[in-house]
Scaffold this active site. Structure first.
Site, PDB file in Angstrom:
ATOM      1  CE  LYS A 180      -1.323 -73.872   8.202  1.00 16.70           C
ATOM      2  NZ  LYS A 180      -0.658 -73.444   9.444  1.00 16.70           N
ATOM      3  CE1 TYR A 218      -2.470 -59.819  10.058  1.00 18.94           C
ATOM      4  CE2 TYR A 218      -2.768 -61.901   8.895  1.00 18.94           C
ATOM      5  CZ  TYR A 218      -2.238 -60.622   8.959  1.00 18.94           C
ATOM      6  OH  TYR A 218      -1.482 -60.146   7.918  1.00 18.94           O
ATOM      7  CE1 TYR A 267     -12.209 -68.098  12.487  1.00 14.99           C
ATOM      8  CE2 TYR A 267     -12.887 -66.584  14.227  1.00 14.99           C
ATOM      9  CZ  TYR A 267     -13.193 -67.358  13.125  1.00 14.99           C
ATOM     10  OH  TYR A 267     -14.483 -67.400  12.651  1.00 14.99           O
ATOM     11  CE  LYS A 326      -4.626 -72.137  10.807  1.00 18.28           C
ATOM     12  NZ  LYS A 326      -4.249 -70.723  10.748  1.00 18.28           N
TER      13      LYS A 326
END
Length: 714
Positions: free
Chosen positions: A141, A62, A60, A349
């Site tokens: 995902k 990054y 996160y 995400k």
């Protein structure tokens, strides 16, 4: 590549840049002031992640940096440089495996963390193709290790890692031993002569928990997460070892498909993504076909993403978000790709489950088997919506291996129901003030000398009357997985121990209710409920009693196996190690542990005392309400809404049947819940009778044992 001083500078600069939001960059001068530093820290973290496989920040964090750089470059394109991290995909290649070029690039996905990002993605797609409402395919995902599979003339010919997206590593021998990868598939039925499929290698969460449970019992540090375990397993040099790891492969994208004349089939014969995944599913591949939803418009997409974020922990595999793809493959060329990601797909995400924080101090806790575990107290940090303030440091070897010190900055991960775990120490952030952790020589609870048995990594207190051990044994006995005594949780057990009401497991059945009712927080009703729960626990099936005894290495599965092969718990004192080893799920180490437990006079005395107090230690007719399932074997797959899988299995066994974990031709029924796994497909291939949840409930609704009725929602 980087000196220690340079790494320290980059980590400090990372912290500073993480505080900057895109709204803070108002002018080109603002952008120029930070853009080179931003690129430098991203390159550094790329190097840590892809080359060393040793990141020092969370995914996160990054992504925050990467998105800030992308935003600046999109607003001030004149600042883009050819070597910017946004212009390439970093490589994870090593020289351990041959390199191979993918038939189609395996690009990354652009990431989004909120509805605004998804709506902006939808706006760009609609404008690019001139369609008002876009149809999207939305699917989980997977958080695993990326692979590509190539089939030619219906035969599997190559498996590779993602690598840098253009070139990967040829790991065909390792892929061939993964049972969910078909070695042949009838692609020719669909006119496909050569095909490349993208997928992910995973480890089922239950399998991962089993692996970690065994590692902890053996005094080994647990694996950080299923993703790392899968990725590490794929890169083993010996395929025989890979075969033992329980890996599964999910496929989720056809990236290349041509007919025998070399004509491209994507976007014409293979027009829709959803249909292409259905084809793979029908050909025997494990895929998210049953989880994919075709959504009309971005509002449906957002609703489905939120639904999955709520239920992510119920899914058998680790997922870290949802992937949203334009369903019509014929639009992909018009939408195009960047050097980093396709413009026809985006990842949503879920909330981050990694974070960096500081170790404040270390305390030492004593468990029910006497194992002394170091626990780090942390500066509280939110991970995945949960505040984490402590984390187990496993054992002394784990501390030494990772060189963990008080005052260190550490990267913590919390995935699903996996306990928080120290992924790594950010040694580059050390100031010199950090202090080594000193392991105690004496038990922190009773003061007895600690011992480290030969071949073990764990220091233990061998005083069986150690207060900490006694309390932990009682807590485990009363827990949900064992005797399931409602109202007798950890807090009450500790309180009763301090007051002298509890000094052993049998004391549970002689609690002084007249004194308890006088305690603050207890009234007539709560004491009556506690007494009722304790009385009900006396009639639990003997597999729960065996679990509750806390025999080392014996969990619910092994306890059930033992119960199936005896009439009374005390019978196990007459079993030899060799007798025990003949049972499924029981190996040499487990057999010796069971043998030692039942040859300890104190343990036999405790079991006999429980029996005198009315606890059922033998199978009785009452334990099987009706033998309606006698001779029948049930297997459960997927998530049940009526009850937990454990309760369903217990009902089957209480009704005279057998609950198995694997499907064979001897299986009577496979009960299929939501998101079933490979057991469902195996049942279909073997012709085993399939029951949906409604059919199973219809079979049991009039026969559920009284003590389980409140745990089943009809």
């Amino acid at each position: 590549m980087y000196t220690k001083e340079r790494e320290r500078e980059l980590i400090q600069r990372t912290k500073e840049l993480l505080k900057i939001k895109k709204e803070h960059i108002k002018t080109k001068e603002d952008a120029e002031a930070i853009i080179e530093d931003l690129r430098d820290v991203i390159r550094y973290h790329d190097w840590r992640y892809y080359v060393l496989a040793n990141p020092v920040i969370s995914d996160y964090e990054y992504d925050q940096l990467f998105h800030l750089l992308k935003d600046i470059e999109s607003r001030f394109p004149e600042l883009i440089t050819p070597d910017s991290p946004t212009q390439r995909v970093p490589s994870e290649l090593t020289k351990e495996f041959p390199q191979v070029k993918h038939l189609a690039p395996m690009l990354s996905l652009d990431n989004s963390y909120n509805e605004e990002d998804l709506r902006e993605f939808d706006r760009r797609v609609r404008e690019a193709v001139g369609i008002d409402i876009i149809e999207y395919a939305v699917e989980p995902k997977f958080d695993g290790a990326g692979i590509s599979l190539v089939y030619e003339k219906d035969m599997f010919v190559r498996g590779a890692t993602r690598g840098d997206g253009v070139v990967g590593e040829d790991i065909t021998p390792n892929i061939r031993v993964i049972k969910t990868v078909p070695l042949s598939a009838e692609f020719s039925v669909y006119g496909i002569d050569r095909i490349e499929i993208r997928g992910e290698v995973l480890i089922n969460k239950e399998k991962f928990k089993e692996i970690n449970h065994q590692r902890l019992e053996e005094g080994l540090p647990p694996l950080a997460n299923p993703r790392n375990a899968a990725a590490g397993s794929l890169r083993l040099q010996d395929p025989k070892e890979v075969a033992k790891r329980g890996l599964e492969a999910f496929v989720y994208q056809i990236t290349y498909a041509v007919d025998k004349d070399g004509n491209n089939l994507l976007g014409n014969k293979l027009r829709y993504h959803y249909d292409s995944i259905k084809i793979l599913y029908e050909l025997g591949f494990k895929s998210p076909y049953k989880e994919i939803k075709v959504c009309r418009g971005i509002d449906e997409v957002i609703d489905y993403c939120r639904e999955w974020e709520r239920k992510r922990d119920d899914y058998p595999y680790e997922i870290d978000g949802m992937v949203i793809k334009v369903n019509d493959i014929s639009l992909y060329d018009r939408l195009g790709v960047t050097s980093h990601h396709p413009r026809w797909a985006i990842a949503f995400k879920f909330r981050a489950r990694q974070a960096t924080t500081k170790i404040i101090k270390v305390v030492f806790q004593v468990g029910r088997t006497g194992a002394v575990t170091p626990v780090a107290k942390l500066e509280p940090v939110e991970i995945g919506g949960v505040t984490v303030s402590s984390v187990s440091l496993i054992n002394e070897d784990f501390i030494k291996e990772k060189d963990i010190r008080v005052g260190d900055l550490v990267l913590i991960e919390r995935a699903g129901d996996v306990i928080p775990y120290v992924v790594k120490v950010v040694t580059e952030a050390r100031t010199g003030k950090e202090k080594p952790i000193q392991f105690p020589k004496e038990c922190p609870s009773c003061g007895s000398p600690l011992v480290k048995p030969a071949g073990e990594a764990v220091w233990r207190c061998i005083n069986i009357n150690c207060p900490a051990q006694v309390v932990e044994r009682i807590i485990y006995f009363a827990s949900k997985d064992a005797m399931d005594i409602r109202g007798l949780g950890e807090a009450n057990i500790r309180k009763f121990y301090q007051l002298g009401f509890l000094r052993s497991i049998p004391d549970i059945y002689r609690l002084p209710y007249d004194k308890i009712i006088q305690l603050e927080g207890f009234g007539q009703k709560s004491v009556e409920n506690l007494k009722k729960a304790i009385e009900e626990s006396k009639n639990r099936p003997i597999n729960r009693l065996i679990t509750g005894l806390g025999i080392r290495f014996v969990g619910k599965v092994t306890a059930r196996t033992l119960a199936e092969n005896i009439n009374c718990v005390e019978d196990l004192k007459d079993w030899s190690v060799e007798d025990l080893e003949r049972l499924p799920d029981v190996g040499y180490v487990v057999a010796h542990s069971i043998y030692d437990f039942f040859h300890n006079p104190d343990n036999i005395k405790m079991i006999q005392e429980l029996k005198r107090l009315g606890v059922q230690t033998c199978k009785e007719k009452e334990e099987v309400v009706e033998n309606i399932f006698e001779g029948k074997t049930f297997v459960f797959t997927g998530t049940l809404s009526c009850c937990s899988r454990e309760i369903a299995q217990e009902i089957v066994e209480r009704l005279g049947g057998h609950a198995s974990s694997s499907v064979s031709r001897k299986t009577s029924y496979v009960v299929v819940g939501e998101n079933p796994g490979s057991k469902y497909r195996k049942a279909l291939s073997l012709g085993v009778q399939i029951l949906d949840e409604k059919q199973f409930i219809e079979m049991i609704k009039d026969h559920i044992p009284d003590d389980l009725k409140d745990k089943v929602h009809l």
